[in-house]
Structures are given as C-alpha cells and as structure tokens.
Design a protein around this motif. Structure first.
Motif, PDB file in Angstrom:
ATOM      1  N   ALA A   1      14.313   0.073  -7.808  1.00 16.76           N
ATOM      2  CA  ALA A   1      13.310   0.275  -8.856  1.00 16.76           C
ATOM      3  C   ALA A   1      13.594   1.541  -9.648  1.00 16.76           C
ATOM      4  O   ALA A   1      13.504   1.547 -10.886  1.00 16.76           O
ATOM      5  N   ARG A   2      13.919   2.605  -8.966  1.00 13.49           N
ATOM      6  CA  ARG A   2      14.228   3.868  -9.649  1.00 13.49           C
ATOM      7  C   ARG A   2      15.405   3.724 -10.593  1.00 13.49           C
ATOM      8  O   ARG A   2      15.506   4.431 -11.605  1.00 13.49           O
ATOM      9  N   SER A   3      16.319   2.788 -10.270  1.00 13.89           N
ATOM     10  CA  SER A   3      17.532   2.642 -11.072  1.00 13.89           C
ATOM     11  C   SER A   3      17.326   1.790 -12.322  1.00 13.89           C
ATOM     12  O   SER A   3      18.152   1.836 -13.241  1.00 13.89           O
ATOM     13  N   VAL A   4      16.236   0.993 -12.378  1.00 15.01           N
ATOM     14  CA  VAL A   4      16.104   0.046 -13.484  1.00 15.01           C
ATOM     15  C   VAL A   4      14.993   0.373 -14.473  1.00 15.01           C
ATOM     16  O   VAL A   4      14.945  -0.227 -15.542  1.00 15.01           O
ATOM     17  N   TYR A   5      14.078   1.301 -14.136  1.00 18.82           N
ATOM     18  CA  TYR A   5      13.109   1.686 -15.158  1.00 18.82           C
ATOM     19  C   TYR A   5      12.663   3.130 -14.989  1.00 18.82           C
ATOM     20  O   TYR A   5      12.851   3.740 -13.930  1.00 18.82           O
ATOM     21  N   PRO A   6      12.079   3.680 -16.055  1.00 13.52           N
ATOM     22  CA  PRO A   6      11.711   5.101 -16.063  1.00 13.52           C
ATOM     23  C   PRO A   6      10.507   5.390 -15.179  1.00 13.52           C
ATOM     24  O   PRO A   6       9.822   4.491 -14.679  1.00 13.52           O
ATOM     25  N   ASP A   7      10.218   6.679 -15.033  1.00 11.19           N
ATOM     26  CA  ASP A   7       9.150   7.120 -14.141  1.00 11.19           C
ATOM     27  C   ASP A   7       7.798   6.509 -14.480  1.00 11.19           C
ATOM     28  O   ASP A   7       7.016   6.197 -13.584  1.00 11.19           O
ATOM     29  N   VAL A   8       7.509   6.312 -15.775  1.00  5.60           N
ATOM     30  CA  VAL A   8       6.191   5.794 -16.146  1.00  5.60           C
ATOM     31  C   VAL A   8       5.989   4.370 -15.613  1.00  5.60           C
ATOM     32  O   VAL A   8       4.888   4.025 -15.164  1.00  5.60           O
ATOM     33  N   LEU A   9       7.032   3.558 -15.629  1.00  5.15           N
ATOM     34  CA  LEU A   9       6.915   2.201 -15.086  1.00  5.15           C
ATOM     35  C   LEU A   9       6.976   2.214 -13.564  1.00  5.15           C
ATOM     36  O   LEU A   9       6.318   1.402 -12.908  1.00  5.15           O
ATOM     37  N   TRP A  10       7.751   3.131 -12.999  1.00  9.90           N
ATOM     38  CA  TRP A  10       7.759   3.257 -11.540  1.00  9.90           C
ATOM     39  C   TRP A  10       6.363   3.638 -11.058  1.00  9.90           C
ATOM     40  O   TRP A  10       5.875   3.100 -10.054  1.00  9.90           O
ATOM     41  N   ALA A  11       5.688   4.537 -11.768  1.00  9.65           N
ATOM     42  CA  ALA A  11       4.328   4.932 -11.386  1.00  9.65           C
ATOM     43  C   ALA A  11       3.366   3.750 -11.495  1.00  9.65           C
ATOM     44  O   ALA A  11       2.478   3.577 -10.654  1.00  9.65           O
ATOM     45  N   HIS A  12       3.529   2.920 -12.540  1.00 11.29           N
ATOM     46  CA  HIS A  12       2.711   1.706 -12.660  1.00 11.29           C
ATOM     47  C   HIS A  12       2.929   0.798 -11.451  1.00 11.29           C
ATOM     48  O   HIS A  12       1.967   0.249 -10.887  1.00 11.29           O
ATOM     49  N   CYS A  13       4.168   0.654 -11.038  1.00  8.04           N
ATOM     50  CA  CYS A  13       4.477  -0.212  -9.896  1.00  8.04           C
ATOM     51  C   CYS A  13       3.941   0.380  -8.598  1.00  8.04           C
ATOM     52  O   CYS A  13       3.498  -0.361  -7.702  1.00  8.04           O
ATOM     53  N   LEU A  14       3.948   1.712  -8.485  1.00 14.22           N
ATOM     54  CA  LEU A  14       3.370   2.347  -7.304  1.00 14.22           C
ATOM     55  C   LEU A  14       1.855   2.135  -7.280  1.00 14.22           C
ATOM     56  O   LEU A  14       1.277   1.831  -6.222  1.00 14.22           O
ATOM     57  N   ARG A  15       1.204   2.269  -8.421  1.00 15.92           N
ATOM     58  CA  ARG A  15      -0.234   1.985  -8.476  1.00 15.92           C
ATOM     59  C   ARG A  15      -0.513   0.523  -8.147  1.00 15.92           C
ATOM     60  O   ARG A  15      -1.525   0.197  -7.512  1.00 15.92           O
ATOM     61  N   THR A  16       0.374  -0.364  -8.586  1.00 19.64           N
ATOM     62  CA  THR A  16       0.228  -1.781  -8.249  1.00 19.64           C
ATOM     63  C   THR A  16       0.162  -1.952  -6.741  1.00 19.64           C
ATOM     64  O   THR A  16      -0.669  -2.711  -6.216  1.00 19.64           O
ATOM     65  N   TYR A  17       1.017  -1.243  -6.028  1.00 15.68           N
ATOM     66  CA  TYR A  17       0.991  -1.311  -4.559  1.00 15.68           C
ATOM     67  C   TYR A  17      -0.327  -0.783  -4.014  1.00 15.68           C
ATOM     68  O   TYR A  17      -1.001  -1.458  -3.214  1.00 15.68           O
ATOM     69  N   TYR A  18      -0.716   0.410  -4.432  1.00 15.95           N
ATOM     70  CA  TYR A  18      -1.931   1.015  -3.878  1.00 15.95           C
ATOM     71  C   TYR A  18      -3.180   0.230  -4.261  1.00 15.95           C
ATOM     72  O   TYR A  18      -4.063   0.000  -3.420  1.00 15.95           O
ATOM     73  N   PHE A  19      -3.278  -0.197  -5.515  1.00 20.60           N
ATOM     74  CA  PHE A  19      -4.455  -0.967  -5.918  1.00 20.60           C
ATOM     75  C   PHE A  19      -4.516  -2.291  -5.160  1.00 20.60           C
ATOM     76  O   PHE A  19      -5.576  -2.722  -4.708  1.00 20.60           O
ATOM     77  N   GLY A  20      -3.379  -2.956  -5.031  1.00 22.45           N
ATOM     78  CA  GLY A  20      -3.358  -4.214  -4.291  1.00 22.45           C
ATOM     79  C   GLY A  20      -3.776  -4.028  -2.843  1.00 22.45           C
ATOM     80  O   GLY A  20      -4.556  -4.813  -2.297  1.00 22.45           O
ATOM     81  N   ALA A  21      -3.278  -2.960  -2.208  1.00 25.20           N
ATOM     82  CA  ALA A  21      -3.623  -2.701  -0.811  1.00 25.20           C
ATOM     83  C   ALA A  21      -5.097  -2.349  -0.660  1.00 25.20           C
ATOM     84  O   ALA A  21      -5.748  -2.730   0.320  1.00 25.20           O
TER      85      ALA A  21
END
Length: 256
Positions: A75-95
C-alpha cells in the motif's frame, strides 16, 4: 462460495467489471440503502437509542504478521500518505462498526484488504480506469502481489474484499465479513455512513491517528476522469454519489 456474486474477483473476471441492467438497479438500491441507514442512525441517536461504547484504538491494532507487513508495504508503494491514511481509517472504522454490530472477522485479512483497497487508483501499476474497474484491477493486483509473497488463499480473500467494496453494501450473510467491513469502513470515511455507531472519543482518536486532511482533494481528479463504461464507479458518479452536500458527517459529529 462467492464466485457468482457481484463485485468478487471471479465476477469481475467474467464481466470485465461491467454491470448488467439488474446489477445497476442493485447498486442504485445499495446507494439508497446507505443514505437511509444514515437517516435511521441519526434518528436513533437523537432518541438516545444508539450509544456505542468507547474503544481504545490500541486494542484494534492488527497482528504483526507477514501478511499485514506485506500488505502495508505494498500500500505504501502504490499511493500517497493521504490515501494510505484513508485506508487506515477504513480499517479502524470497519473494526469499530463490527464491534457495535457484533460482526466477527479475521483481523489480519481485513487489515490487508482495507489498507490496500485503493490500489487500483494508481493507473501506473493497475491500468487506466477508463479501461478497467479500479476496484477489480486493484483487487487483482493486490491478490497477485500477496500471492507472490506466499499468502495463498488469504491473498484471494483480500483481493475479493477489495474488488467487492465498490458495491457499497456487502451483506455479511452473503459475503465474507472481511468484504463487508471494507465496504463499511470505506463508506463511513467517504460518506459518513455508520458514524453514529462509533463513540465520539473513539472517532476523534481515529481521525487524530489518521488525519482526513486532503482526502477529497486527493480523490477529486480520480472521480472526474472517465471511468470504464457500466462500471460501479462510473454509475455512482452518474448518480451523484460523491457530490458534496456541505459539512461532512464525520466533521459534523466531531464538532457537536
């Protein structure tokens, strides 16, 4: 089990990610369902009928496994920090929503899918979104990458969850719970769906850990470019799903 279901890798491989007429109706219903769910949750909250418990984020930390590390590195290799942060929130919100709704899931597989679910936005590695459904191409690319690192069936489960998330609604009685939760977490961050199922200090801690700054600026160019005809993203854009309607629900809740 899920090979014939809309959104899965097998479905997208067969259809090229293009919706049939019936599937377009299903997606429109899913969008309407999300909007109705938000209204219903807000009503329950105002009536005092929806009071989620506080959750310490550290209790949701994904396990330190090779799959989690490999997914994070990809993930870190394919998009910038702002999208990585969105994906991290996706994990936390889903959990967090899973905790409220009593949904059991594999934390390792869910984290890998959540953190990689926007891989298809990177056209340089996943292909042009005008020629392929980005959720399918991202799911397939992630599956192949993780398979190449020895993750076998887990890689397929991750790829399926990524490919399926653009259904918006992924019923847990039809799909694996990890697929359900990627859609839940992503729609929470993008639309604000389910935000009332997250306790206020838990929500604030999540946004502090993974700030939402620049999210919609990052998605803007992606959403305005031509998408594969009859794909889920193309149809959602046509329906105005991503149009802004003032303050985002997450910001509204945090400011209340």
């Amino acid at each position: 089990m899920t090979a014939a279901l809309m959104g899965t890798l097998a479905w997208a491989d067969r259809t090229d990610g293009r919706l049939s007429a019936d599937e377009k109706i299903a997606l429109a219903r899913n969008l309407a369902s999300l909007r109705a769910e938000m209204v219903f949750d807000e009503a329950r909250y105002r009536l005092g009928l929806l009071r989620p418990a506080k959750i310490e984020l550290d209790t949701l930390t994904p396990p330190d496994t090779k799959l989690v590390r490999d997914a994070d590195e990809f993930a870190r290799s394919v998009y910038p920090d702002v999208l990585w942060a969105h994906c991290l929130r996706t994990y936390y919100f889903g959990a967090q929503v899973a905790a409220f709704d009593g949904i059991k899931f594999d934390r390792e597989v869910f984290y890998a899918a959540a953190i990689c679910h926007d891989a298809g936005i990177n056209e340089g590695v996943a292909g042009p979104v005008a020629a392929c459904c980005f959720a399918h191409s991202g799911g397939r690319l992630t599956c192949e990458t993780l398979s190449g690192k020895g993750h076998g069936e887990s890689a397929v489960r991750v790829g399926d969850a990524i490919s399926t998330h653009m259904n918006l609604v992924v019923p847990p009685d039809q799909y694996p719970s990890e697929s359900t939760l990627v859609a839940v977490g992503a729609t929470c961050d993008i639309f604000g769906t389910y935000v009332r199922r997250i306790e206020l200090t838990t929500l604030a801690a999540t946004v502090e850990r993974a700030p939402r700054t620049g999210l919609f600026e990052a998605f803007g160019p992606f959403l305005t470019q031509p998408h594969l005809e009859d794909s889920r993203t193309a149809l959602l854009v046509q329906m105005g799903a991503f149009d802004s309607n003032g303050t985002h629900p997450i910001e509204s809740v945090l400011a209340s």
